[in-house]
Structures are given as C-alpha cells and as structure tokens.
Design a protein around this motif. Structure first.
Motif, PDB file in Angstrom:
ATOM      1  N   ASP A  10      53.343  39.517  32.100  1.00 47.07           N
ATOM      2  CA  ASP A  10      52.482  38.904  33.093  1.00 47.07           C
ATOM      3  C   ASP A  10      51.041  39.375  32.860  1.00 47.07           C
ATOM      4  O   ASP A  10      50.790  40.567  32.746  1.00 47.07           O
ATOM      5  CB  ASP A  10      53.030  39.364  34.456  1.00 47.07           C
ATOM      6  N   LEU A  11      50.098  38.430  32.751  1.00 46.71           N
ATOM      7  CA  LEU A  11      48.682  38.768  32.570  1.00 46.71           C
ATOM      8  C   LEU A  11      47.876  38.152  33.704  1.00 46.71           C
ATOM      9  O   LEU A  11      48.248  37.105  34.236  1.00 46.71           O
ATOM     10  CB  LEU A  11      48.137  38.186  31.257  1.00 46.71           C
ATOM     11  N   SER A  12      46.777  38.786  34.045  1.00 49.45           N
ATOM     12  CA  SER A  12      45.842  38.094  34.931  1.00 49.45           C
ATOM     13  C   SER A  12      45.229  36.944  34.132  1.00 49.45           C
ATOM     14  O   SER A  12      45.216  36.971  32.895  1.00 49.45           O
ATOM     15  CB  SER A  12      44.755  39.051  35.428  1.00 49.45           C
ATOM     16  N   LEU A  13      44.733  35.951  34.845  1.00 51.02           N
ATOM     17  CA  LEU A  13      44.124  34.822  34.123  1.00 51.02           C
ATOM     18  C   LEU A  13      42.885  35.282  33.360  1.00 51.02           C
ATOM     19  O   LEU A  13      42.586  34.760  32.278  1.00 51.02           O
ATOM     20  CB  LEU A  13      43.775  33.702  35.106  1.00 51.02           C
ATOM     21  N   GLY A  14      42.202  36.264  33.899  1.00 46.71           N
ATOM     22  CA  GLY A  14      41.039  36.820  33.192  1.00 46.71           C
ATOM     23  C   GLY A  14      41.454  37.483  31.893  1.00 46.71           C
ATOM     24  O   GLY A  14      40.766  37.344  30.862  1.00 46.71           O
ATOM     25  N   GLU A  15      42.574  38.186  31.917  1.00 44.81           N
ATOM     26  CA  GLU A  15      43.060  38.808  30.678  1.00 44.81           C
ATOM     27  C   GLU A  15      43.471  37.747  29.665  1.00 44.81           C
ATOM     28  O   GLU A  15      43.209  37.887  28.464  1.00 44.81           O
ATOM     29  CB  GLU A  15      44.255  39.707  30.985  1.00 44.81           C
ATOM     30  N   THR A 190      48.768  31.998  39.846  1.00 46.31           N
ATOM     31  CA  THR A 190      47.717  33.018  39.775  1.00 46.31           C
ATOM     32  C   THR A 190      47.808  33.896  38.535  1.00 46.31           C
ATOM     33  O   THR A 190      46.923  34.707  38.300  1.00 46.31           O
ATOM     34  CB  THR A 190      47.770  33.931  41.012  1.00 46.31           C
ATOM     35  N   ARG A 191      48.862  33.724  37.746  1.00 48.79           N
ATOM     36  CA  ARG A 191      49.033  34.601  36.586  1.00 48.79           C
ATOM     37  C   ARG A 191      49.355  33.780  35.349  1.00 48.79           C
ATOM     38  O   ARG A 191      49.804  32.642  35.426  1.00 48.79           O
ATOM     39  CB  ARG A 191      50.187  35.598  36.812  1.00 48.79           C
TER      40      ARG A 191
ATOM     41  N   ARG B 140      49.508  49.841  34.016  1.00 49.01           N
ATOM     42  CA  ARG B 140      49.478  48.389  34.230  1.00 49.01           C
ATOM     43  C   ARG B 140      49.512  48.129  35.733  1.00 49.01           C
ATOM     44  O   ARG B 140      50.388  48.641  36.448  1.00 49.01           O
ATOM     45  CB  ARG B 140      50.716  47.786  33.560  1.00 49.01           C
ATOM     46  N   GLU B 143      49.121  41.974  40.665  1.00 51.18           N
ATOM     47  CA  GLU B 143      48.117  41.219  41.415  1.00 51.18           C
ATOM     48  C   GLU B 143      48.001  41.689  42.865  1.00 51.18           C
ATOM     49  O   GLU B 143      47.197  41.158  43.625  1.00 51.18           O
ATOM     50  CB  GLU B 143      48.360  39.716  41.330  1.00 51.18           C
ATOM     51  N   ASP B 198      42.834  38.608  39.822  1.00 49.36           N
ATOM     52  CA  ASP B 198      41.595  37.967  39.378  1.00 49.36           C
ATOM     53  C   ASP B 198      40.643  37.803  40.549  1.00 49.36           C
ATOM     54  O   ASP B 198      41.056  37.573  41.681  1.00 49.36           O
ATOM     55  CB  ASP B 198      41.897  36.561  38.829  1.00 49.36           C
TER      56      ASP B 198
END
Lengths: 223, 582
Positions: A10-15, A190-191, B140, B143, B198
C-alpha cells in the motif's frame, strides 16, 4: 469484470506519483514527460486502475530501447495513423498539448500500453467541459472509459485486457455519448497498490536518478 | 490570485480610510534571493494562523497516556480536540548516547520520535506505531497518520532545567532565552511521506485549509510533551524536592528545528503554491500601504510591537558571520525606525496622510533589507481585518504537471520569457561560476544535496532545480523556430524542454511563482531559500550553521497547550513578540 489484483503493498498517492516520476526519469524520459507520467499514474491509481503495474511492465520492456518515447509528428491524420508504435506517455503529452486542435473524434493507431493514455480524458473533460471517452480495440479486446463530471466508468467486451501492450486503434472522443449500460464505476480511493516485484523494479529505476553518496559529498553537500 | 490594484471588500466595512491603492511590489524586487532570505514571520505565517484558530475555536488539550520510566524511556499520547475532529501526538521517548545525537538528516537515532495520528489511537494503533515510528524512515505509516517527526535534546539546556527543577528551583530564564528551547526537531514529514495520509485526503478539512497546519499541530503538541518530559525527569531525580516549570517560563520555551537543504527544492518545485504565499503577503502590504489615515490605536500598536521586536532582535544569537552582521545592522535600523516613528506617531504626525506608504517608502531608502522586510511584517500587525483573510488564499490544489497550452505561439512564448525571465536571459551561462552548482538527490537518504558541478560527476543525477539555466536553453531553442509555430509542435521535437515550458507558462500567469535569481550560481546561498520558507512557517531566531543548514525556533512565547482554555484573542495573536525582560 474484476480488476487485476496483483498488488500487495500500500502506497500513498504521493508516493506512487514520486515513484513513477523518478522511475520514468531513470528510464530516460525527459523531466517534463516524467512529470506527465507521474500525474497519469496518480490519476489511474486514484481510480483503482493498476497503473504502477502497467508502468513497471512497460519500463521493463522498453528500458534502453531507442524511440520508446515516440508520439505523432503532428495532428494530421496520416501522422496519427502511421505505422509508428506510439508511447502512451509521450502521446498523452502530445494530445494534451493539442487540446485546441482536437476534433470531435480522434483516432490513433498502434498505441502501446494504452492504459497509461487514459488520463488524457481528464484533461480533455476539463478543457471541453463535456463528457469524454477513450476507447481502444485490438484483435480480442474492446475497452472504453468514460468520464463525466468526475465519474469514471469502464465498459468492456471481449477479453478484459486492461494491461494489453498494444492497441491497434485508440479513439478519443470529446462530447461523448454516455452508454446506457451502467458498466463498471471506478470511484476514487485514497491509496495506490503495487506488488513487491514492481516496487523493487521501479525503485531500482528511480535510483538511477540519485547519486551514490561519497564521504566527501556527504560532508560537503548533506543538509 | 488577484494582484491587481483593486482593494478588497473588507475595506468597505473595516472603517479603514483608504486612498487610491498603491501597486503590489514588482516580482523583480520581491523575488530576489537576497530579499526572500530576509523575510520575517508575519501575521500570515502558518504558525500564527494555527494558534489563532486553536483559541478562536476553543480547541481542548488532553494528555491521554504518559508511560515513561525514570530513564526517560516510554511513550506518551496527547490529543487536541477541535470542533469536529481530534488529533493525537504519539510520542516515543528513547535513551540516546551523547555520541549518537546528531541533527543531520543522516542520523539514525533520536531522543524522541513522533507520529501525528488522525483521531485517538487505540491499543492496536499504539502497538503498530511503536514498531514503526522509532525507526523513522525505516518504518512505515498508514493513512491514519498525518506526520512523522523526531527531536533531539539541547543537552546544555536540558541538563540545566532538569537539575534546577530537581533542586526545587526554576531555571535561569536568561540562559533559557539564549537557546529558546529544550528539544529541536530534525525532520517533520507530512503529505503522504513514508505511507502517511496524502495532503489531498485531508485538504478539505477547515483546520487544514492553510498550508502546513498538520506540521504545526505536531510541533505544538511536541512542545507540550517536552515540558512534561523535563518535569518528569526532574521528579525521577528528586521525587520529594522537584518542582514544575513556572507557567511564565514554560511559555517562553519553544521547539527548535534543524533544517537542511531538503526545504530548498520545495519552493522551486511548487511554483503555484509559492506564488500564493508571496502574493498573500504582498497583497497584505499593498492593503496596508493604501490606508489613507491610521488611527491612534493602530499607530500605538505598531510602536509597541516595534519595541518588542527590538527586544527579540537583542536576544537573537548566531555565530554565523553573515547573519551576525545582519542582526547588528537590523538592530541599528530598528533604532532608526523607532526614532522615525516616534515623530510619525505624535501629532501632527498622527494625522498624516498615507502614513504606511510614506513609512514604507522611507524604509526603502533608509533601511537595510533585513529591516525593510521586518518593517513589512510590523506594518501588517495593526490590520488583522485587512490581512488575516488572505491566509485562505495561501493553499492551492497544485497539479504536479499543469496543463501546457500548446496553442501558444513561439513568438508569444519568447515574449513571456523576455518579460518573466529577463534576469536569467542576461546571465552568461558560459561562465563556469554561473553553473557551478548542481542539485541532486542522495541515494542513501533520498534527500536533496547541492554539489560542486566541476568537482564531482553529478550531471547524470542533476535535478531540474536551476530554472534560470533551463529557461536560457529553451530561449536559445526558440531562436531557431518561426514566430507563428506552436509550442505544441516544438515539444514534439524537443521533449527536453517540456518541464521548462510548463514553468514559463506558470510564471507568466503568476508573478511570484519563480525565484528571480540563479539557484546554481557559485555564490548562491541556499540558506536564503530555507529562511524564506521558514519565515512563512513562522520561525524566529534564524541561526545559520553553514550556507546550507540552520536552526530556528517555533512557538516560543505561545500559550502552552494546557493554557488554551484561558487564552484570549490578543494573546493568541501577539505572543510571538516577547514581553519578558530577562
């Protein structure tokens, strides 16, 4: 149709955006194209589409291949439909730069990894103020994306090959007529998701943009 | 963003007497590194916007957990309850050997580590965070977390305060004021970094409408934690005798911050956002300079805050040669300003027309650049009703790759460049000094660095952080294209100019989007970029440690979290100007 779920990280959209930008640059796209690619990946991942995987596969295939960033030479029909295989990143840039010159319906041939071209819909919808659609076809696939007031819808017939590597024909339509079939809605999330394999590969490419640190540079340049 | 000469509707209801508005300062004046590097905090700084909101909306502070042992190891959780949501700082306190204490981004251990949690964490959240937060970049987030940060003790101050409190005494205020804090953060990461939420996902919340409010929340709660921890350590040392910090002293303690080069690329990489910050400040100045007549209350407040600023400057300590000189000049200039405004403030001066414009113009002729920008900040203070609303314009949903208008002709692009990039086109890029530096990112820490181009093999890693040189390259390419050809056609042939075309089109729309100086010049001082950004955060006591990192202080003088309920509007606003004589 189910979207492919090969991802587990799972990544943030920024990442996701930063990873895509640096990986594209690491694969020798220009800085401006790398920024376009990153924005496209973010938009696709926001709408649940496997952009990081698509990009990873593309860069894996195309790394060090000259001409991988080909786009049409002009908006003339013969340039849009010639036999050159088109890069979706460069072609997306080409199309958005030519928003003022687009026809109601625009056809291109031989677009590689067409999923990465889909975010053009967003720019076109902003520009035209109308619902837009992008459709690609190949021997076994017919996929269309519609964007209307921020709502993204996917329609498909035949084999559900979102990750097809070459579309014979792509049609971009402004003021698109929305289908009555409800299709598949792709609401924002969101991700972003990515497989460990793709993450490792894109990180490896991204690392090409970063300087290995020497003791000297560390002493002199580090903040 | 409107930078025209029209004035806001606030004037109609404010009672301010206005005249024909003056113009905003031109970008060629404002956007020079020497001036940006002389900016001071103002009422538009994000820290002050934050404290005004806390008091206005009556945010409530609560200590949820404090499980720290006599060695200073453990965790604590603090929550601020707002009108609609609560946010919690999860703090981990560690035992750190003196030799491992480093402010540099390359450090791997810290005295304390933190995450800002969206809501109130439960046991599972705390367990997860305890595994991920102490390692910082190696961990890590999810959110549910909004930021990740760490801090180190200022050992001299820490030991002095612990031993004083353990002896049942208050620490020496004069010593505390020399440093201003007991702990300094060495990084505060927000906006989706290391897996955190984010910015986009929380941007619609009113409490995060202005930039960097998440980071302010985290640092403000960290300040509360530090006071608790130092008192706890004193109690652990002398349970019977130890006392707590007097509220007046606790209030003087801020949170330090060590900031390196990581901050510099931010203002180049976010041209629209940066424009909005500068534009808000310039519009605020324009509004105040356009006031036709000042009331005696407004003049008195200006005079009071000027004196308090002089006190603040007298406490400003640095060993940095350039900044030391500038502080001395600032102190002299503020004396000159006090002398000037003493007369300006007495009748018939009080009835003078256009008082602020006249004062600003006098300052331009009579003061150094540090004092000119300090004067700008001070002039905004009496005019909350004209200035504060502008903070709402300082954020933006800035696309990372704004749409390029490819229909623009080569002639138009050339004209835009001659208008916005004349400073870059006049540089001789063949001179080695003009491109002596290269910005790059280190593989090890993923942090920006500034290298010497001719001493290190950096070209392959260079980041696009020299917009001046890039603009000059594009301009040279344009020379071989016909006027009527389109930029879209040029970009088919020259994708290497794509990022620059995008930048030029942004700068042509937004006057303050671009620093109008060469960011890769041999003489460029990166700390000017850091100082500019930090001034918008609200930092004081800039203490450069080299040309590329510095220490600052945040929240010194602000109401402590436990005092929020009893803080009034003026205290929430003017605390940044010191009142205590040491």
């Amino acid at each position: 149709m189910d979207l492919p779920d090969t991802a587990s990280v799972d990544l943030s959209l920024g990442e996701a955006e930063a990873l895509a930008r640096n990986a594209a640059r690491g694969c020798h796209y220009s800085w401006g194209q790398a920024a376009d690619c990153a924005a496209a990946v973010r938009w696709l991942e926001l709408h649940q589409l496997p952009a990081l995987h698509c990009l990873s596969e593309r860069l894996r295939r195309m790394d060090n291949i000259p001409g991988k960033a080909a786009c049409p030479a002009s908006m003339k029909a013969q340039d849009l439909m010639d036999s050159t295989r088109l890069c979706p990143i460069a072609t997306a840039g080409f199309l958005t730069d030519h928003m003022h010159a687009l026809s109601a319906t625009n056809e291109l041939s031989l677009v590689e990894d067409p999923l990465l071209l889909v975010p053009v819909l967003h720019t076109l919808a902003d520009f035209s103020g109308y619902p837009t659609s992008l459709r690609w076809t190949s021997e076994s696939t017919d996929i269309a994306f519609y964007l209307d007031a921020g709502d993204v819808k996917l329609m498909t017939t035949g084999s559900p090959a979102l990750l097809i590597t070459l579309a014979d024909k792509v049609t971009l339509t402004k003021a698109a007529k929305l289908p009555s079939d409800p299709g598949m809605h792709l609401p924002p999330r969101t991700r972003a998701r990515i497989s460990p394999r793709d993450l490792a590969y894109l990180t490896e490419l991204a690392n090409r943009t970063r300087a290995p640190e020497s003791a000297e540079s560390r002493a002199r340049g580090a903040g | 963003m409107n930078t025209s000469n029209s004035l806001p509707s606030a004037y109609a209801t404010s009672g301010a007497q206005t005249r024909t508005p003056v113009a905003c300062r031109p970008a060629d004046t404002v956007m020079r590194l020497s001036r940006l590097g002389a900016f001071h905090q103002s009422r538009l700084s994000f820290m002050r916007v934050f404290t005004r909101r806390l008091v206005r909306e009556r945010w409530r502070y609560e200590r949820q957990h404090f499980a720290i042992d006599a060695e200073g190891v453990g965790y604590a959780v603090y929550t601020l309850h707002g009108p609609a949501r609560a946010y919690s700082l999860v703090a981990f306190s560690h035992k750190l050997a003196d030799e491992d204490r480093s402010d540099r981004v390359i450090a791997e251990a810290w005295d304390a580590t933190f995450a800002l949690f969206d809501g109130i964490p439960d046991k599972n959240d705390l367990a997860r965070l305890s595994e991920n937060v102490p390692g910082q970049e190696a961990g890590r987030l999810s959110e549910r977390e909004l930021s990740l940060s760490r801090a180190n003790r200022s050992m001299r101050m820490w030991q002095h305060v612990v031993s004083s409190l353990a002896a049942g005494k208050q620490p020496e205020l004069s010593q505390l004021l020399e440093v201003g804090y007991l702990m300094r953060t060495t990084a505060v990461y927000g906006s989706g970094k290391f897996g955190a939420a984010d910015r986009q996902s929380i941007a619609s919340r009113p409490e995060f409408a202005e930039p960097f409010q998440v980071e302010m929340l985290s640092v403000y709660l960290t300040r509360g934690f530090v006071v608790d921890l130092v008192e706890h350590m004193a109690r652990a040392q002398a349970p019977e005798k130890a006392t707590t910090l007097a509220p007046d002293i606790a209030r003087q303690l801020g949170i330090g911050n060590s900031t390196g080069l990581g901050m510099a690329p931010f203002i180049i990489n976010h041209p629209t956002l940066f424009n909005n910050w500068i534009s808000a400040r310039e519009q605020a100045l324009q509004r105040v300079r356009s006031v036709a007549k000042a009331s005696t209350t407004e003049l008195a407040l200006f005079a009071e805050l000027l004196e308090r600023t002089r006190l603040s400057v007298s406490r400003w300590r640095t060993d940095h040669p350039r900044q030391s000189l500038r502080i001395a000049e600032l102190a002299d200039d503020l004396a000159l300003l006090a002398n000037k405004t003493e007369r300006f403030n007495t009748p018939p001066g009080a009835s003078q027309s256009d008082p602020w414009d006249a004062l600003y113009r006098w300052g331009e002729q009579s003061l150094g650049i540090e004092a000119q920008e300090c004067l700008v900040s001070l002039m905004l203070e009496p005019y909350a009703h004209l200035v504060d609303e502008l903070s709402a314009s300082m954020s933006c949903a800035e696309p990372s790759a704004p749409h390029i208008d490819g229909s623009v002709s080569v002639a138009s692009m050339r004209a835009a460049m001659e208008r916005c990039y004349a400073w870059a086109l006049s540089i001789d890029w063949q001179q080695p000094a003009s491109r002596a530096r290269a910005w790059y990112v280190s593989q090890e820490k993923l942090e920006p660095r500034l290298g010497e181009r001719y001493a290190e093999a950096l070209d392959a890693y260079e980041q696009p952080l020299g917009p001046g040189e890039d603009a000059a390259k594009l301009y040279r390419t344009l020379a071989s294209w016909d006027d009527e050809q389109s930029i879209a056609a040029l970009l088919v042939r020259h994708p290497e100019h794509r990022h620059t075309v995008r930048r030029v089109q942004t700068a042509a729309r937004l006057p303050y989007a671009e620093i109008r100086d060469n960011t890769i010049d041999a003489e460029m001082q990166p700390i000017d970029m850091l100082r500019c950004k930090l001034s918008f955060l609200g930092a004081t006591q800039f203490d450069p440690r080299s040309d590329r990192w510095l220490r600052i202080c945040l929240f010194a003088g602000a109401p402590c979290p436990s005092e929020l309920a009893n803080t009034c509007g003026i205290e929430a606003d003017q605390w940044i100007y010191p009142t205590l004589q040491a």
